[in-house]
Design an enzyme around this catalytic site. Structure first.
Site, PDB file in Angstrom:
ATOM      1  N   LYS A 192     -10.667  14.621 -12.211  1.00  0.00           N
ATOM      2  CA  LYS A 192     -10.904  15.700 -11.437  1.00  0.00           C
ATOM      3  C   LYS A 192     -10.802  15.705  -9.958  1.00  0.00           C
ATOM      4  CE  LYS A 192     -13.705  17.463  -8.982  1.00  0.00           C
ATOM      5  NZ  LYS A 192     -13.389  18.411  -7.719  1.00  0.00           N
ATOM      6  N   GLU A 268     -14.993   4.481  -3.630  1.00  0.00           N
ATOM      7  CA  GLU A 268     -14.441   4.062  -2.414  1.00  0.00           C
ATOM      8  C   GLU A 268     -14.527   5.069  -1.487  1.00  0.00           C
ATOM      9  OE1 GLU A 268     -12.088   1.382  -1.711  1.00  0.00           O
ATOM     10  OE2 GLU A 268     -12.404   0.479  -3.347  1.00  0.00           O
ATOM     11  N   CYS A 303      -9.149   7.097   5.413  1.00  0.00           N
ATOM     12  CA  CYS A 303     -10.307   6.462   5.347  1.00  0.00           C
ATOM     13  C   CYS A 303     -10.476   5.266   6.203  1.00  0.00           C
ATOM     14  CB  CYS A 303     -10.609   5.925   3.873  1.00  0.00           C
ATOM     15  SG  CYS A 303      -9.384   4.882   3.198  1.00  0.00           S
ATOM     16  N   GLU A 401     -18.243   9.131  10.496  1.00  0.00           N
ATOM     17  CA  GLU A 401     -16.646   9.570  10.058  1.00  0.00           C
ATOM     18  C   GLU A 401     -16.531  10.818  10.348  1.00  0.00           C
ATOM     19  OE1 GLU A 401     -15.661   9.731   6.048  1.00  0.00           O
ATOM     20  OE2 GLU A 401     -13.876   8.247   6.489  1.00  0.00           O
TER      21      GLU A 401
HETATM   22  P1  NAD Z   1     -15.744  14.545  -0.990  1.00  0.00           P
HETATM   23  O1  NAD Z   1     -16.813  13.340  -1.105  1.00  0.00           O
HETATM   24  O2  NAD Z   1     -16.196  15.717  -0.073  1.00  0.00           O
HETATM   25  O3  NAD Z   1     -14.928  15.006  -2.161  1.00  0.00           O
HETATM   26  C1  NAD Z   1     -14.344  14.105  -3.016  1.00  0.00           C
HETATM   27  C2  NAD Z   1     -14.447  14.544  -4.450  1.00  0.00           C
HETATM   28  O4  NAD Z   1     -15.880  14.607  -4.708  1.00  0.00           O
HETATM   29  C3  NAD Z   1     -13.996  15.987  -4.427  1.00  0.00           C
HETATM   30  O5  NAD Z   1     -13.152  15.845  -5.686  1.00  0.00           O
HETATM   31  C4  NAD Z   1     -14.953  16.661  -4.630  1.00  0.00           C
HETATM   32  O6  NAD Z   1     -14.727  17.788  -5.446  1.00  0.00           O
HETATM   33  C5  NAD Z   1     -15.813  15.757  -5.208  1.00  0.00           C
HETATM   34  N1  NAD Z   1     -17.202  16.122  -5.271  1.00  0.00           N
HETATM   35  C6  NAD Z   1     -17.626  16.510  -4.070  1.00  0.00           C
HETATM   36  N2  NAD Z   1     -19.287  16.645  -4.568  1.00  0.00           N
HETATM   37  C7  NAD Z   1     -19.596  16.328  -5.721  1.00  0.00           C
HETATM   38  C8  NAD Z   1     -20.660  16.072  -6.479  1.00  0.00           C
HETATM   39  N3  NAD Z   1     -21.914  16.398  -6.360  1.00  0.00           N
HETATM   40  N4  NAD Z   1     -20.658  15.591  -7.655  1.00  0.00           N
HETATM   41  C9  NAD Z   1     -19.369  15.080  -8.104  1.00  0.00           C
HETATM   42  N5  NAD Z   1     -18.269  15.174  -7.357  1.00  0.00           N
HETATM   43  C10 NAD Z   1     -18.146  15.779  -6.275  1.00  0.00           C
HETATM   44  O7  NAD Z   1     -14.624  13.696   0.097  1.00  0.00           O
HETATM   45  P2  NAD Z   1     -13.460  14.602   0.562  1.00  0.00           P
HETATM   46  O8  NAD Z   1     -13.910  15.289   1.747  1.00  0.00           O
HETATM   47  O9  NAD Z   1     -12.586  15.041  -0.555  1.00  0.00           O
HETATM   48  O10 NAD Z   1     -12.424  13.313   1.231  1.00  0.00           O
HETATM   49  C11 NAD Z   1     -12.712  12.612   2.324  1.00  0.00           C
HETATM   50  C12 NAD Z   1     -13.717  11.298   2.038  1.00  0.00           C
HETATM   51  O11 NAD Z   1     -12.793  10.571   1.459  1.00  0.00           O
HETATM   52  C13 NAD Z   1     -13.919  10.643   3.535  1.00  0.00           C
HETATM   53  O12 NAD Z   1     -15.237  10.174   3.553  1.00  0.00           O
HETATM   54  C14 NAD Z   1     -12.805   9.423   3.192  1.00  0.00           C
HETATM   55  O13 NAD Z   1     -13.230   8.297   3.984  1.00  0.00           O
HETATM   56  C15 NAD Z   1     -12.904   9.208   1.882  1.00  0.00           C
HETATM   57  N6  NAD Z   1     -11.744   8.380   1.580  1.00  0.00           N
HETATM   58  C16 NAD Z   1     -12.180   6.890   1.023  1.00  0.00           C
HETATM   59  C17 NAD Z   1     -11.065   6.172   0.727  1.00  0.00           C
HETATM   60  C18 NAD Z   1     -11.150   4.794   0.460  1.00  0.00           C
HETATM   61  O14 NAD Z   1     -10.330   4.097  -0.166  1.00  0.00           O
HETATM   62  N7  NAD Z   1     -12.256   4.036   0.833  1.00  0.00           N
HETATM   63  C19 NAD Z   1      -9.652   6.725   0.758  1.00  0.00           C
HETATM   64  C20 NAD Z   1      -9.533   8.108   0.921  1.00  0.00           C
HETATM   65  C21 NAD Z   1     -10.627   8.836   1.397  1.00  0.00           C
END
Ligand code: NAD
Length: 501
Positions: A192, A268, A303, A401
């Protein structure tokens, strides 16, 4: 060998000619869904609509999980020899390389990554998948020598169905690097992607089919996090959920696992990575360059971005002046121009998030040395590099962040104080230490709570080399191992088998 694309000379024309397919990929084909509702993906450089996508929900996730389970049980992939799976994973890498331009362009349009960076990402993704292909038959089982009258084996087997939920900051790259290790060891997958940028991930199903990965082994369902994402995380027939995204969503997924079937989680999540600079360093210009690169690459939406600069008080003025000068020179540009290195933020939501963090920093007394607020951006999401000094460790700008090009500068007087500030957030993703003192470097590599510590190397872009090194986040930056052989092992479970005649 797939035919390579011809490189467009005009990326805007190439973008106008694209007809991305927003439909889910289930059971080895695009499927029509009638959700009655859709969502729009928007180009953050212009505000224009890129695509209308279906809001898939529990029924579509159900179909995808069923397809993945049926494929897994058939053995067509899960029972293939690891070497043969490796060949098909390599064929997938060739497909990624052959379609790199389309994948890159889709990411540029949906989340604003400059096209040159997006193309670089796809080159890197191709290499990453090749490395995974080489590792596919290198996970060796063990014979435990504790009973001479028996053979006790520890063998590894795939879990079954893996759910994958990905963010928007490197849409195709993270989609590919999350899914391929799970596939390489025999699992089936339901992906997804983020609703901000789904189109490149939706394309991956066709590439898998062209690489000879059997129907149903890899399924992709677009939709909103709270709906399609939650349905996948709550599904009782998903054995493992691998997730990259925010810490807040990571916490929800832990709850969903408990509420459903105790599915294994690989998370992650977010980071607030420190760049720690000691006064023994020789070349402040090179360090300033690296610090600015680390906070402006992908417009700070990384990230592992080094968003906290911790500098020894004696060199703070000299280093910060260089940082500000270089950050001021970073100009936003049209992501469809190959010369652009710094694009817009990925969405209007992201723009508002950066704006509110910057306002809070000013309210809490941080000194703004460089203001990145755009004069007028129209419908676009541009925000330029922003630097705050006089930051204290308790301020929001030092703790949370932001995921934008915002750097917080803090000073320290001793090594202990530097470690205490570095470790003083909920995160523990990465850290960079700039010092010429080898003893200090070794001490800090152990004392800093982070999944990856870089000593004095150029952290521009800061991404951990997932092809060779395995990586495990600390604290609320997540849990579980990604990258390298350890990353493949995460998608297997251990079984003990005893032969005792
Ligand atoms: P997000 O958590 O808002 O969304 C990530 C994914 O989760 C999306 O596909 C979203 O649709 C899904 N999602 C959101 N709410 C959900 C729920 N209740 N149930 C299931 N799925 C749900 O994050 P984002 O804004 O898309 O990405 C940015 C974040 O990702 C930052 O915090 C960044 O640090 C992190 N990130 C971490 C790494 C790593 O390797 N640690 C790498 C890239 C990004």
């Amino acid at each position: 060998m797939p035919e390579p694309e011809t490189t467009p000379t005009d990326w805007s024309a190439a973008a106008a000619a694209l007809r991305p397919d927003p439909r889910p990929w289930i059971g080895g084909r695009r499927v029509e869904v009638d959700t009655g509702r859709g969502f729009r993906s928007e180009n953050p450089a212009t505000g224009a609509t890129v695509a209308e996508l279906p809001c898939c929900g529990a029924a579509d996730i159900e179909a995808a999980v069923r397809s993945a389970r049926t494929a897994f049980e058939s053995g067509a992939w899960s029972q293939l020899s690891p070497r043969e799976r490796g060949r098909k994973v390599r064929a997938f890498a060739e497909q990624v390389r052959a379609h790199a331009q389309e994948l890159a362009l889709l990411d540029t349009l949906e989340m604003g990554m400059p096209i040159a960076n997006a193309l670089g990402d796809m080159q890197e993704a191709g290499g990453h998948v090749e490395a995974i292909a080489e590792m596919a038959d290198k996970l060796l089982d063990e014979v435990i020598p504790n009973d001479p009258s028996a053979w006790v084996l520890n063998i590894r087997e795939p879990h079954g169905v893996v759910g994958a939920i990905t963010p928007w900051n490197f849409p195709a790259y993270i989609g590919i690097s999350k899914v391929l290790p799970a596939l390489a060891v025999g699992n089936s997958v339901v992906l997804k992607p983020s609703e901000i940028a789904s189109l490149s991930c939706l394309k991956l199903g066709e590439l898998a089919a062209a690489a000879g990965i059997p129907d149903g082994v890899f399924n992709i369902v677009p939709g909103l996090g709270g709906e399609a994402g939650a349905a996948l995380a709550l599904h009782k027939d998903v054995d493992v959920l691998t997730f990259t995204g925010s810490t807040a969503t990571g916490r929800r997924l832990l709850e969903f696992s408990g509420q459903s079937n105790m599915k294994r989680l690989i998370l992650e999540c977010g980071g607030k990575s420190p760049q720690i600079v000691f006064p023994d360093v020789a070349d402040l210009d090179r360090i300033a360059e690296a610090i600015v690169g680390g906070i402006t690459f992908n417009t700070g939406q990384v990230c592992v971005a080094g968003s906290r600069l911790l500098v020894h008080r004696s060199i703070a003025d000299a280093l910060v002046a260089r940082v500000v000068e270089r950050a001021r020179a970073v100009e936003p540009g049209d992501p469809l121009q190959e010369s652009t290195g710094f694009g817009p933020l990925a969405s209007r939501g992201q723009l508002e998030r950066v704006r509110s963090h910057v306002a809070a920093a000013t309210e809490q007394g941080a000194a703004m040395l460089l203001d990145g607020t755009p004069a007028s951006a129209g419908g676009a999401c541009f925000w330029s590099p922003t630097v705050f000094a006089d930051v204290t460790p308790g301020m929001r700008v030092a703790q949370e962040e932001i995921f934008g090009p915002v750097l917080s500068v803090m000073t320290f007087d001793s090594e202990d104080e530097a470690v205490s500030i570095a470790n003083g957030t909920i995160y523990g993703l990465t850290a960079t230490v700039w010092t010429a003192d080898l003893g200090r470097a070794l001490r800090l590599a152990r004392r800093i709570s982070a999944g990856a510590v870089t000593i004095g190397a150029d952290p521009t872009g800061g991404r951990v080399d997932a092809t060779t090194g395995a990586f495990e986040p600390h604290r609320q930056s997540g849990l579980g191992v990604e990258g390298g052989l350890g990353g493949l092992r995460s998608f297997t479970r251990l079984k003990s088998v005893t032969f005792k005649p």
